[in-house]
Design a protein around this motif. Sequence first.
Motif, PDB file in Angstrom:
ATOM      1  N   UNK A 290     -21.136 -18.097   3.490  1.00 28.33           N
ATOM      2  CA  UNK A 290     -20.512 -19.249   4.151  1.00 28.33           C
ATOM      3  C   UNK A 290     -19.812 -18.711   5.403  1.00 28.33           C
ATOM      4  N   UNK A 291     -20.538 -18.679   6.504  1.00 28.43           N
ATOM      5  CA  UNK A 291     -20.086 -17.983   7.706  1.00 28.43           C
ATOM      6  C   UNK A 291     -19.073 -18.819   8.487  1.00 28.43           C
ATOM      7  N   UNK A 292     -17.809 -18.402   8.452  1.00 25.10           N
ATOM      8  CA  UNK A 292     -16.741 -19.116   9.147  1.00 25.10           C
ATOM      9  C   UNK A 292     -16.865 -18.968  10.666  1.00 25.10           C
ATOM     10  N   UNK A 293     -17.671 -18.023  11.130  1.00 25.28           N
ATOM     11  CA  UNK A 293     -17.886 -17.871  12.572  1.00 25.28           C
ATOM     12  C   UNK A 293     -18.344 -19.175  13.203  1.00 25.28           C
ATOM     13  N   UNK A 294     -18.956 -20.030  12.403  1.00 23.56           N
ATOM     14  CA  UNK A 294     -19.470 -21.317  12.878  1.00 23.56           C
ATOM     15  C   UNK A 294     -18.419 -22.101  13.658  1.00 23.56           C
ATOM     16  N   UNK A 295     -17.190 -22.131  13.154  1.00 23.99           N
ATOM     17  CA  UNK A 295     -16.134 -22.911  13.804  1.00 23.99           C
ATOM     18  C   UNK A 295     -15.844 -22.422  15.218  1.00 23.99           C
ATOM     19  N   UNK A 296     -16.045 -21.132  15.458  1.00 17.89           N
ATOM     20  CA  UNK A 296     -15.805 -20.603  16.790  1.00 17.89           C
ATOM     21  C   UNK A 296     -17.034 -20.608  17.667  1.00 17.89           C
ATOM     22  N   UNK A 297     -18.214 -20.376  17.080  1.00 14.11           N
ATOM     23  CA  UNK A 297     -19.433 -20.274  17.886  1.00 14.11           C
ATOM     24  C   UNK A 297     -19.884 -21.629  18.430  1.00 14.11           C
ATOM     25  N   UNK A 298     -19.628 -22.713  17.711  1.00 13.00           N
ATOM     26  CA  UNK A 298     -20.017 -24.022  18.238  1.00 13.00           C
ATOM     27  C   UNK A 298     -19.175 -24.360  19.470  1.00 13.00           C
ATOM     28  N   UNK A 299     -17.896 -23.993  19.438  1.00  5.29           N
ATOM     29  CA  UNK A 299     -17.035 -24.199  20.606  1.00  5.29           C
ATOM     30  C   UNK A 299     -17.413 -23.258  21.741  1.00  5.29           C
ATOM     31  N   UNK A 300     -17.821 -22.039  21.390  1.00  8.47           N
ATOM     32  CA  UNK A 300     -18.240 -21.079  22.420  1.00  8.47           C
ATOM     33  C   UNK A 300     -19.454 -21.604  23.178  1.00  8.47           C
ATOM     34  N   UNK A 301     -20.439 -22.112  22.458  1.00  8.41           N
ATOM     35  CA  UNK A 301     -21.611 -22.682  23.117  1.00  8.41           C
ATOM     36  C   UNK A 301     -21.255 -23.850  24.007  1.00  8.41           C
TER      37      UNK A 301
END
Length: 308
Positions: free
Chosen positions: A31-42
């Motif tokens: 369950x990769x929490x990086x998702x919350x930051x990478x969607x904003x990064x994109x």
Amino acid sequence: MNLLLGAFTIGLILSLLALGIYISYRVFDIADITTDGSITLGASICAVLIVREVNPLLATLAGFAGGLAAGTVTGILQAKFKINALLSGILVMTGLYSVNLHVMGKSNVPLLSGTSLTTWAERLGQAWFGQPEVDLLGWLVSARDLVTLLGALAMIGTVGLGLYVFFRTELGTAMRASGDNAQMIRALGVNVERYRIMGLALANGLVALSGALLAQYQGFADAQMGIGMVVWGLASVIIGESLTGSRSLGLAIAGSVLFRLLVAIALRWGLNPNDLKLVTALFVFAALVLPQLLQRRKRSAAAAAPRR
């Protein structure tokens, strides 16, 4: 009808998020929490480039590349530094919050002065239909929204088909196998860590691509837009699997669209937007627990049934 068009469009855009979650959660059991930051990064990379008059296609691809980089960092922390998968995601997600603020230079970047894919859709809609509104099944809808929906459908279909083909190639099969049984694959001399890094990079690239498209559709990028998105992606994946009991890749797309449609209907019926994240979390909890309860009930009923 406008509500349905908007719900379907956002559902399709966020299905890229669901596909990314599918790769990290179902292929690698993370369950990769990086998702919350990478969607904003994109979203932030794409928005800043569009404001600077960069071609929107190139800006979208740049957002995708940013997600690839974020996922690669998470994978390296797990594979090379042996940091727990959950902690790795939290570390990268936390760091990305500051990175996103530096990229945007502020907490919010509006796209009013730039040419985005949505702007292209508006121009194309007026060229096709000759007017800003179109009659669709007796309802007047925006030509821009209709063309945007068709464009999102074409893009998601292409990405979904590409992933379907990829996971049946030698590389994709090895990636899936390394997630299913890392011990066995490692015994065969395969570098499991490399495949994990590649998988997490691909997953977060898709998530960032979703953010880039979402920012263009909404007309802005915001530093807070990624909060809770990992739960949204999990909800989409779980809904898709609940439809048929299968773990097919395409069901993640269907789950995303259906979940967004349910959210739109709930908001239309008066759900307080402040409660949306809480309702989403409760729904995911129920979707994870109910199948187990039903299976236990079936086993109990089967055990209690009289034998002939």
